[in-house]
Design a protein around this motif. Structure first.
Motif, mmCIF file in Angstrom:
data_model
loop_
_atom_site.group_PDB
_atom_site.id
_atom_site.type_symbol
_atom_site.label_atom_id
_atom_site.label_comp_id
_atom_site.label_asym_id
_atom_site.label_seq_id
_atom_site.Cartn_x
_atom_site.Cartn_y
_atom_site.Cartn_z
ATOM 1 N N ARG A 43 0.880 -1.160 0.000
ATOM 2 C CA ARG A 43 0.000 0.000 0.000
ATOM 3 C C ARG A 43 0.924 1.217 0.000
ATOM 4 N N VAL A 44 0.688 2.136 -0.946
ATOM 5 C CA VAL A 44 1.576 3.274 -1.146
ATOM 6 C C VAL A 44 0.829 4.570 -0.861
ATOM 7 N N LYS A 45 1.479 5.451 -0.108
ATOM 8 C CA LYS A 45 0.930 6.789 0.158
ATOM 9 C C LYS A 45 2.006 7.808 -0.152
ATOM 10 N N GLU A 46 1.703 8.723 -1.045
ATOM 11 C CA GLU A 46 2.625 9.798 -1.416
ATOM 12 C C GLU A 46 3.997 9.248 -1.794
ATOM 13 N N ASP A 47 4.014 8.222 -2.658
ATOM 14 C CA ASP A 47 5.226 7.607 -3.204
ATOM 15 C C ASP A 47 6.050 6.851 -2.157
ATOM 16 N N ILE A 48 5.479 6.561 -0.996
ATOM 17 C CA ILE A 48 6.174 5.827 0.061
ATOM 18 C C ILE A 48 5.407 4.538 0.357
ATOM 19 N N ILE A 49 6.135 3.438 0.495
ATOM 20 C CA ILE A 49 5.499 2.168 0.857
ATOM 21 C C ILE A 49 5.080 2.273 2.320
ATOM 22 N N ASP A 50 3.794 2.496 2.502
ATOM 23 C CA ASP A 50 3.226 2.731 3.826
ATOM 24 C C ASP A 50 2.951 1.417 4.553
ATOM 25 N N GLU A 51 2.550 0.418 3.789
ATOM 26 C CA GLU A 51 2.226 -0.877 4.380
ATOM 27 C C GLU A 51 2.670 -1.962 3.404
ATOM 28 N N ILE A 52 3.172 -3.059 3.942
ATOM 29 C CA ILE A 52 3.628 -4.181 3.121
ATOM 30 C C ILE A 52 3.321 -5.467 3.862
ATOM 31 N N ARG A 53 2.869 -6.463 3.117
ATOM 32 C CA ARG A 53 2.557 -7.774 3.689
ATOM 33 C C ARG A 53 3.119 -8.841 2.752
ATOM 34 N N PHE A 54 3.419 -9.997 3.324
ATOM 35 C CA PHE A 54 3.866 -11.111 2.504
ATOM 36 C C PHE A 54 3.201 -12.398 2.955
ATOM 37 N N GLU A 55 3.073 -13.297 2.005
ATOM 38 C CA GLU A 55 2.642 -14.668 2.268
ATOM 39 C C GLU A 55 3.658 -15.554 1.565
ATOM 40 N N THR A 56 4.291 -16.414 2.323
ATOM 41 C CA THR A 56 5.338 -17.268 1.761
ATOM 42 C C THR A 56 5.064 -18.717 2.112
ATOM 43 N N ARG A 57 5.146 -19.553 1.086
ATOM 44 C CA ARG A 57 5.087 -20.990 1.259
ATOM 45 C C ARG A 57 6.426 -21.518 0.772
ATOM 46 N N GLY A 58 7.213 -22.029 1.707
ATOM 47 C CA GLY A 58 8.526 -22.524 1.320
ATOM 48 C C GLY A 58 9.397 -22.768 2.528
ATOM 49 N N GLY A 75 8.332 2.067 4.531
ATOM 50 C CA GLY A 75 8.749 3.435 4.797
ATOM 51 C C GLY A 75 9.675 4.022 3.742
ATOM 52 N N LYS A 76 10.027 3.219 2.742
ATOM 53 C CA LYS A 76 10.908 3.694 1.673
ATOM 54 C C LYS A 76 10.079 4.244 0.517
ATOM 55 N N THR A 77 10.692 5.158 -0.253
ATOM 56 C CA THR A 77 10.046 5.612 -1.487
ATOM 57 C C THR A 77 10.084 4.461 -2.481
ATOM 58 N N ILE A 78 9.305 4.577 -3.538
ATOM 59 C CA ILE A 78 9.296 3.560 -4.585
ATOM 60 C C ILE A 78 10.700 3.385 -5.154
ATOM 61 N N ALA A 79 11.381 4.483 -5.465
ATOM 62 C CA ALA A 79 12.729 4.407 -6.039
ATOM 63 C C ALA A 79 13.704 3.750 -5.064
ATOM 64 N N GLU A 80 13.621 4.086 -3.789
ATOM 65 C CA GLU A 80 14.509 3.476 -2.791
ATOM 66 C C GLU A 80 14.250 1.971 -2.682
ATOM 67 N N ALA A 81 12.985 1.580 -2.693
ATOM 68 C CA ALA A 81 12.642 0.159 -2.596
ATOM 69 C C ALA A 81 13.111 -0.612 -3.826
#
Length: 168
Positions: A43-58, A75-81
């Motif tokens: 979830r991105v707000k003002e070009d910053i990754i505000d929220e991130i979730r993962f689901e991993t099977r492995g 908390g990183k900008t899109i370019a930083e990420a």
């Protein structure tokens, strides 16, 4: 090589794990050889990754990598990420056994797919086919053009945020 303390910490207590309702971007990656599957939502707000979730099977390394990727991107900008690399993830985890290093690349590649999906949706595209030519996304004079897709990017970027190719 055994797993580091940091890998075990992320494996036992993964951060940002779970589903996200109505994400702004979704990335799905997998390794057909080992069977690891990762889904990353952002979830991105003002070009910053505000929220991130993962689901991993492995394996344990894939889960720890997913948790670390989420920690690094939040908390990183899109370019930083987009500048997060598999090498950085492995280093932040205190190293990975040689046969698990592919997990760090899989996690980062999946993050980059989620970001590209976000950018596509932002431009009104549902999904972008790999072979589709892309138009420029900014008109900033402090930018350079990607030699692969002609998108503009900040002069100090190492990876194009549109096509994911290394440019720096």
């Amino acid at each position: 090589m055994q797993y580091s303390h940091k890998v075990m910490e992320h494996l036992k207590n993964p951060r940002n794990m779970g589903k996200m309702e109505n994400p702004d971007g979704v990335g799905e990656g997998g390794n057909p050889v080992c069977g690891d599957m990762i889904t990353i939502t952002i979830r991105v707000k003002e070009d910053i990754i505000d929220e991130i979730r993962f689901e991993t099977r492995g394996c344990g390394a894939a889960i720890a990598v997913s948790s670390m990727v989420a920690d690094l991107a939040k908390g990183k900008t899109i370019a930083e990420a987009m500048n997060i690399t598999g090498k950085l993830v492995a280093e932040e985890l205190g190293g990975l056994p040689k046969n698990d290093l592919h997990c760090s690349n899989l996690g980062v590649d999946t993050l980059h797919l989620a970001i590209r999906d976000y950018l596509d949706r932002k431009e009104g595209r549902i999904r972008r086919r790999k072979e589709e030519k892309l138009e420029q996304i900014t008109a900033n004079t402090e930018c350079c053009c990607c030699p692969y897709c002609d998108a503009e990017f900040p002069k100090d970027a190492a990876i194009c945020v549109r096509c994911g190719n290394h440019i720096g």
